[in-house]
Motif scaffolding. Structure first.
Motif, PDB file in Angstrom:
ATOM      1  N   ASP B 332      41.156 -59.205 -14.555  1.00  0.00           N
ATOM      2  CA  ASP B 332      41.855 -60.493 -14.367  1.00  0.00           C
ATOM      3  C   ASP B 332      40.923 -61.444 -13.598  1.00  0.00           C
ATOM      4  O   ASP B 332      41.205 -61.826 -12.464  1.00  0.00           O
ATOM      5  CB  ASP B 332      43.171 -60.255 -13.591  1.00  0.00           C
ATOM      6  CG  ASP B 332      43.962 -61.533 -13.418  1.00  0.00           C
ATOM      7  OD1 ASP B 332      43.727 -62.493 -14.181  1.00  0.00           O
ATOM      8  OD2 ASP B 332      44.794 -61.586 -12.481  1.00  0.00           O
ATOM      9  N   SER B 336      45.118 -64.735 -12.821  1.00  0.00           N
ATOM     10  CA  SER B 336      46.451 -65.063 -13.358  1.00  0.00           C
ATOM     11  C   SER B 336      47.548 -64.245 -12.682  1.00  0.00           C
ATOM     12  O   SER B 336      48.694 -64.693 -12.568  1.00  0.00           O
ATOM     13  CB  SER B 336      46.471 -64.848 -14.873  1.00  0.00           C
ATOM     14  OG  SER B 336      46.129 -63.515 -15.179  1.00  0.00           O
ATOM     15  N   LYS B 337      47.184 -63.043 -12.212  1.00  0.00           N
ATOM     16  CA  LYS B 337      48.168 -62.206 -11.509  1.00  0.00           C
ATOM     17  C   LYS B 337      48.708 -62.930 -10.282  1.00  0.00           C
ATOM     18  O   LYS B 337      49.894 -62.911  -9.991  1.00  0.00           O
ATOM     19  CB  LYS B 337      47.480 -60.887 -11.113  1.00  0.00           C
ATOM     20  CG  LYS B 337      48.375 -59.876 -10.454  1.00  0.00           C
ATOM     21  CD  LYS B 337      47.643 -58.554 -10.267  1.00  0.00           C
ATOM     22  CE  LYS B 337      46.615 -58.625  -9.160  1.00  0.00           C
ATOM     23  NZ  LYS B 337      45.895 -57.349  -8.988  1.00  0.00           N
ATOM     24  N   TYR B 338      47.807 -63.595  -9.570  1.00  0.00           N
ATOM     25  CA  TYR B 338      48.225 -64.338  -8.374  1.00  0.00           C
ATOM     26  C   TYR B 338      49.022 -65.582  -8.771  1.00  0.00           C
ATOM     27  O   TYR B 338      50.021 -65.929  -8.141  1.00  0.00           O
ATOM     28  CB  TYR B 338      47.010 -64.731  -7.531  1.00  0.00           C
ATOM     29  CG  TYR B 338      46.317 -63.540  -6.919  1.00  0.00           C
ATOM     30  CD1 TYR B 338      46.794 -62.987  -5.736  1.00  0.00           C
ATOM     31  CD2 TYR B 338      45.220 -62.955  -7.526  1.00  0.00           C
ATOM     32  CE1 TYR B 338      46.194 -61.877  -5.174  1.00  0.00           C
ATOM     33  CE2 TYR B 338      44.599 -61.848  -6.982  1.00  0.00           C
ATOM     34  CZ  TYR B 338      45.091 -61.311  -5.801  1.00  0.00           C
ATOM     35  OH  TYR B 338      44.490 -60.215  -5.250  1.00  0.00           O
ATOM     36  N   ALA B 339      48.545 -66.249  -9.818  1.00  0.00           N
ATOM     37  CA  ALA B 339      49.238 -67.464 -10.260  1.00  0.00           C
ATOM     38  C   ALA B 339      50.669 -67.129 -10.683  1.00  0.00           C
ATOM     39  O   ALA B 339      51.606 -67.896 -10.386  1.00  0.00           O
ATOM     40  CB  ALA B 339      48.471 -68.099 -11.415  1.00  0.00           C
ATOM     41  N   ASP B 340      50.857 -65.981 -11.355  1.00  0.00           N
ATOM     42  CA  ASP B 340      52.198 -65.581 -11.788  1.00  0.00           C
ATOM     43  C   ASP B 340      53.137 -65.352 -10.603  1.00  0.00           C
ATOM     44  O   ASP B 340      54.357 -65.439 -10.734  1.00  0.00           O
ATOM     45  CB  ASP B 340      52.128 -64.290 -12.617  1.00  0.00           C
ATOM     46  CG  ASP B 340      51.451 -64.526 -13.961  1.00  0.00           C
ATOM     47  OD1 ASP B 340      51.307 -65.706 -14.338  1.00  0.00           O
ATOM     48  OD2 ASP B 340      51.050 -63.534 -14.601  1.00  0.00           O
ATOM     49  N   GLN B 341      52.539 -65.010  -9.431  1.00  0.00           N
ATOM     50  CA  GLN B 341      53.349 -64.771  -8.228  1.00  0.00           C
ATOM     51  C   GLN B 341      53.513 -66.045  -7.398  1.00  0.00           C
ATOM     52  O   GLN B 341      54.005 -66.004  -6.269  1.00  0.00           O
ATOM     53  CB  GLN B 341      52.698 -63.697  -7.354  1.00  0.00           C
ATOM     54  CG  GLN B 341      52.614 -62.333  -8.009  1.00  0.00           C
ATOM     55  CD  GLN B 341      51.695 -61.378  -7.247  1.00  0.00           C
ATOM     56  OE1 GLN B 341      51.112 -61.738  -6.236  1.00  0.00           O
ATOM     57  NE2 GLN B 341      51.575 -60.169  -7.746  1.00  0.00           N
ATOM     58  N   ASP B 345      45.437 -69.108  -7.856  1.00  0.00           N
ATOM     59  CA  ASP B 345      44.694 -68.163  -8.705  1.00  0.00           C
ATOM     60  C   ASP B 345      43.341 -67.791  -8.076  1.00  0.00           C
ATOM     61  O   ASP B 345      42.803 -66.712  -8.326  1.00  0.00           O
ATOM     62  CB  ASP B 345      44.498 -68.718 -10.110  1.00  0.00           C
ATOM     63  CG  ASP B 345      43.787 -70.061 -10.139  1.00  0.00           C
ATOM     64  OD1 ASP B 345      43.459 -70.589  -9.056  1.00  0.00           O
ATOM     65  OD2 ASP B 345      43.553 -70.578 -11.254  1.00  0.00           O
TER      66      ASP B 345
END
Lengths: 144, 404
Positions: B332, B336-341, B345
């Protein structure tokens, strides 16, 4: 005109290169051991491994005591040619071992006379000096 | 080990002032006992984000003092001890600790044994990570030598075996392998990271405040192989580390638990060092498997790499350039994992470009100055920046070191 100038530059360059010291001249150092040491010749890679602490035993199983010099022409020449390091890189190499607990630097002596005396007094010793200072109390190794 | 910082520093200063021409073995007593040490003090200032302590305002909380003694019993047995006092932002605070302490039995060149507190061979430079003058720049590349993981990775109480094999015309191979336990400090980056995580979970679940935090490392183990081919100045390395740590605490008056398993930390290394220049490249991957308050944290597998070039303008003057890159999750890179939370990002990466100069004033005294331009806020930067982190930020460091 331009071609003549180019020729002149090439000739000067060739003269300069051919007159430069080639590095195959007589070494500025001699590796010495105790007179009673049966070893008479040694490969350069073995010398390197000994002075970097990788090889610490003579063929008979006894310990090798290494003597470095602190500075000087023989020191610089030996370190560059045999150890393939600058004197400062060698210093860092041993300080890394010292301060990480993985080793301890070899003895460092002031000059050729100190190395000759230390090697003459110690059957397991090895050091290096300027070739012109070799005397009958120590034995110079042939490097292969 | 409750020597006060003042006594320790005074002792070091007196030792240094006693010698007229300090050398590497300034305090060799006979052929058996030696005393060495080093001192360093730096200044760090950053813009955009705090980087280890309050660097936005400029900080002098960046120093190391060490005293090292070795007793050589014979050609095969050595006893050694290093006391270290260091400060880096909130970590260290100049408490004096045993950095390493070993009984080292060098049986043969191919097999030796160290018992005690041993430094861990991770990458090419981890064993010398606390010694400023060994490094071309003030910090080692953070993608691999992350200061927040220092307490986990620097040393362990247990033992190691080591040795080297000569491969004829094929060069030689050095190896080290270790097993032990790490004594975690509560102000360590590792403990701070878990505490920060637990506090966030507790806040989200309204569990109450977190207190009585305690860390206990279960084990660390690993090893390294370093191959030096016949071509002078070149070496290749591979190292492996794994470990597990448990954390106890109280949350809202009840007992809570967390754990951190640092799995499969692999570093691949190449170094080519000529007398007047050096280039080093290292690549790493690391899995952090954390559990806290019953929640499994999907940390993923991080990825880091750097290339560092050092050039000796003169014997005394060394220029360095570093490009250091880290991704919190190798699958990643865009964060995007951070953006989803709902988080930035750019917590998913850190790209550091640094230029530095090192002046070897004498063999014992050096001075360094460097500037870094950073894109991204990974590697636990939020801990030092509760107000929020910025994507683009800079820091510069000045540091001087003395060793004897």
């Amino acid at each position: 005109m331009a071609i003549n100038k180019l020729k002149r530059h090439i000739i000067i360059f060739v003269m300069f290169v051919t007159l430069m010291p080639t590095g195959t001249a007589i070494a500025d150092f001699a590796v010495i051991v105790n007179k009673d040491n049966p070893v008479v010749s040694m490969g350069k890679s073995d010398v390197k491994n000994i002075f970097l602490g990788k090889k610490t035993f003579w063929p008979d199983g006894s310990g090798i005591d290494v003597y470095l010099q602190r500075a000087g022409k023989a020191h610089r020449s030996f370190v560059l040619e045999i150890l393939r390091k600058s004197p400062q890189q060698l210093s860092m190499y041993w300080k890394q071992a010292l301060f990480s607990g993985t080793g301890i630097p070899p003895n460092q002596l002031q000059d050729d006379q100190s190395v000759i005396k230390a090697v003459a007094d110690n059957a397991g010793a090895i050091g290096y000096i300027a070739p012109e200072h070799i005397d009958t109390t120590v034995k110079a190794l042939e490097l292969k | 080990m409750k020597l006060s910082r003042g006594i320790f520093c005074t002792f070091l200063f007196v030792l240094i002032s006693l010698q007229e021409t300090p050398t590497c073995l300034a305090f060799q007593i006979g052929n058996h006992l030696s005393l060495n040490g080093y001192l360093s003090q730096g200044y760090i200032e950053s813009s955009g984000n705090n980087f280890f302590g309050d660097s936005l305002d400029g900080s002098f909380e960046i120093n190391e003092f060490a005293l090292t003694t070795n007793y050589i019993a014979n050609n095969q047995l050595r006893l050694g001890l290093q006391l270290l006092s260091r400060d880096l932002g909130e970590e260290g605070n100049n408490e004096i600790l045993i950095d390493w302490a070993v009984a080292d039995y060098h049986w043969q060149d191919w097999l030796g044994l160290r018992l005690g507190k041993v430094k861990l061979p991770i990458g090419l430079y981890n064993q010398g990570r606390d010694t400023d003058f060994l490094r071309p720049m003030v910090f080692l590349p953070q993608s691999i030598y992350d200061e927040n993981k220092r307490s986990l990775l620097v040393a362990a109480t247990g033992g190691s075996i080591y040795g080297n094999f000569f491969l004829g015309n094929g060069g030689y191979l050095d190896y080290q392998a270790y097993y032990g336990k790490v004594d975690f400090r509560e102000d360590s980056g590792q403990a701070q990271g878990i505490r920060y995580l637990v506090s966030n979970i507790s806040r989200m679940k309204n569990l109450g405040s977190v207190s009585d935090f305690d860390s206990e490392n279960r084990y660390v183990c690993g090893g390294s192989l370093l191959y030096s081919p016949p071509l002078d100045a070149l070496r290749f390395g591979v190292s492996y580390f794994t470990g597990k740590t448990d954390f106890d605490f109280r949350v809202g008056g009840r007992k809570g638990e967390a754990s951190g398993t640092n799995k499969d930390f692999i570093v691949l290394s190449v170094e080519y060092a000529q007398p007047d220049w050096k280039i080093a490249f290292e690549y790493s991957e690391f899995t952090g498997d954390r559990k806290a308050l019953g929640i499994d944290i999907p940390d993923g597998r991080s990825q880091g790499a750097y290339v560092q070039l050092c050039y000796h303008l003169y014997d005394e003057l060394v220029l360095s350039a570093l490009y250091d890159i880290f991704y919190a999750d190798k699958n990643d890179h865009s964060g995007s994992k951070y953006a989803d939370q709902g988080q930035p990002d750019y917590l998913g990466w850190r790209k550091d470009f640094g230029l530095g100069i090192r002046w070897n004033i004498t063999n014992q005294l050096i001075f360094k100055a460097e500037h870094h331009w950073v894109d991204g806020a990974s590697l636990q930067l939020p801990i030092f920046n509760p107000q929020g982190v910025e994507e683009h930020w800079n820091y510069f460091v000045l540091k001087t070191s003395f060793n004897f």
